[in-house]
Design a protein around this motif. Sequence first.
Motif, short mmCIF file in Angstrom:
data_model
loop_
_atom_site.label_atom_id
_atom_site.label_comp_id
_atom_site.label_asym_id
_atom_site.label_seq_id
_atom_site.Cartn_x
_atom_site.Cartn_y
_atom_site.Cartn_z
N MET A 3 0.84 -1.18 0.00
CA MET A 3 0.00 0.00 0.00
C MET A 3 0.88 1.24 0.00
SD MET A 3 -3.07 0.87 2.57
CE MET A 3 -2.49 2.00 3.78
N GLU A 4 0.74 2.06 -1.01
CA GLU A 4 1.52 3.28 -1.18
C GLU A 4 0.95 4.39 -0.32
OE1 GLU A 4 4.66 5.34 -3.01
OE2 GLU A 4 4.12 3.25 -3.27
N THR A 5 1.79 5.02 0.47
CA THR A 5 1.33 6.13 1.30
C THR A 5 1.78 7.44 0.67
OG1 THR A 5 3.32 5.98 2.67
CG2 THR A 5 1.37 4.81 3.44
N SER A 6 0.94 8.44 0.77
CA SER A 6 1.25 9.74 0.18
C SER A 6 2.15 10.54 1.11
CB SER A 6 -0.05 10.50 -0.09
OG SER A 6 -0.64 10.89 1.14
N GLU A 41 1.51 13.44 2.32
CA GLU A 41 0.71 14.03 3.39
C GLU A 41 0.47 13.02 4.52
OE1 GLU A 41 -0.16 14.23 0.14
OE2 GLU A 41 0.32 16.34 -0.20
N GLN A 42 0.25 11.75 4.16
CA GLN A 42 0.08 10.73 5.20
C GLN A 42 1.36 10.52 5.98
OE1 GLN A 42 -1.21 7.63 2.55
NE2 GLN A 42 -3.37 7.89 3.11
N ARG A 43 2.49 10.54 5.28
CA ARG A 43 3.78 10.40 5.96
C ARG A 43 4.03 11.60 6.88
NH1 ARG A 43 7.52 6.53 3.49
NH2 ARG A 43 6.50 5.61 1.68
N LEU A 44 3.66 12.78 6.42
CA LEU A 44 3.83 13.96 7.26
C LEU A 44 2.98 13.86 8.51
CD1 LEU A 44 5.00 16.81 7.73
CD2 LEU A 44 3.01 17.70 6.50
N SER A 45 1.75 13.40 8.39
CA SER A 45 0.87 13.24 9.56
C SER A 45 1.48 12.27 10.56
CB SER A 45 -0.50 12.75 9.14
OG SER A 45 -1.16 13.72 8.37
N LYS A 46 2.03 11.17 10.07
CA LYS A 46 2.66 10.20 10.96
C LYS A 46 3.88 10.81 11.65
CE LYS A 46 4.63 5.59 11.17
NZ LYS A 46 4.96 4.36 10.47
N LEU A 47 4.68 11.56 10.90
CA LEU A 47 5.86 12.20 11.47
C LEU A 47 5.49 13.27 12.49
CD1 LEU A 47 8.94 12.24 11.29
CD2 LEU A 47 8.73 13.95 9.48
N LEU A 48 4.45 14.05 12.21
CA LEU A 48 4.02 15.07 13.16
C LEU A 48 3.46 14.46 14.43
CD1 LEU A 48 2.39 17.75 10.82
CD2 LEU A 48 4.64 17.79 11.90
N ASP A 49 2.84 13.28 14.32
CA ASP A 49 2.39 12.56 15.53
C ASP A 49 3.58 12.23 16.41
OD1 ASP A 49 -0.28 12.67 14.93
OD2 ASP A 49 -0.37 10.65 14.07
N ALA A 50 4.68 11.82 15.80
CA ALA A 50 5.89 11.50 16.57
C ALA A 50 6.47 12.76 17.21
CB ALA A 50 6.93 10.84 15.67
N TYR A 51 6.47 13.87 16.50
CA TYR A 51 7.00 15.12 17.03
C TYR A 51 6.08 15.73 18.09
CZ TYR A 51 11.05 15.96 14.01
OH TYR A 51 12.28 15.90 13.41
N SER A 52 4.79 15.47 18.02
CA SER A 52 3.82 16.17 18.87
C SER A 52 3.96 15.85 20.36
CB SER A 52 2.39 15.87 18.41
OG SER A 52 2.08 14.52 18.65
N HIS A 53 4.69 14.81 20.71
CA HIS A 53 4.86 14.48 22.11
C HIS A 53 5.73 15.49 22.84
CE1 HIS A 53 2.75 10.74 21.64
NE2 HIS A 53 3.48 10.48 20.56
N ALA A 54 6.68 16.12 22.15
CA ALA A 54 7.57 17.07 22.80
C ALA A 54 7.53 18.46 22.16
CB ALA A 54 9.01 16.55 22.76
#
Length: 178
Positions: free
Chosen positions: A1-4, A6-19
Amino acid sequence: METSLEQRLSKLLDAYSHAYDIDRDVTVEDTVYPAMATYYLRDENYLISKQHVLSAVEQHEYVYFLLTDHLGAEELQAHIDRTKAAGLAKVRPHKDHMFSNVGLVVLANTIAPEAKKLIRRTHFRKYYKLSLQGWTEYQLAAMETSTNCFFSNPAGKGARSNLESNFAPRQTKKGVKK
């Protein structure tokens, strides 16, 4: 399944959002970046009460995110100059200031070979009052989504490891069942 992207950015921002505090659609000069992450930490040591501060340390980080289909060297240099200037404008050195890092994280489908060289060779460090009032470093990390390759400058190793931990394929050790 190919991710766009924007989807990768959302996943990355979830990781950053903790701190980090996340701002969406940030405009720098004439360019709109899809997101910006801001980190702030102040640590104090007290003597008897909070009125008697022995020492304090402040750390700041400003990370801009860029999504692009193809990243060329000239385009990358323009984004580096733009984000570096915007980040340096936010730095306020003082006696408690330890560092204020500025960074750019790029998610691109393809990256030109000249841009890969530029990523590795980008270096910027500025000291304030002989580093008595801290310093600033420029961190740069990128992911080429078509090949799943990661690149960074020496200061951007932390951002690169964050990209790898979120998007690199998981490898299993030999003889270990998962």
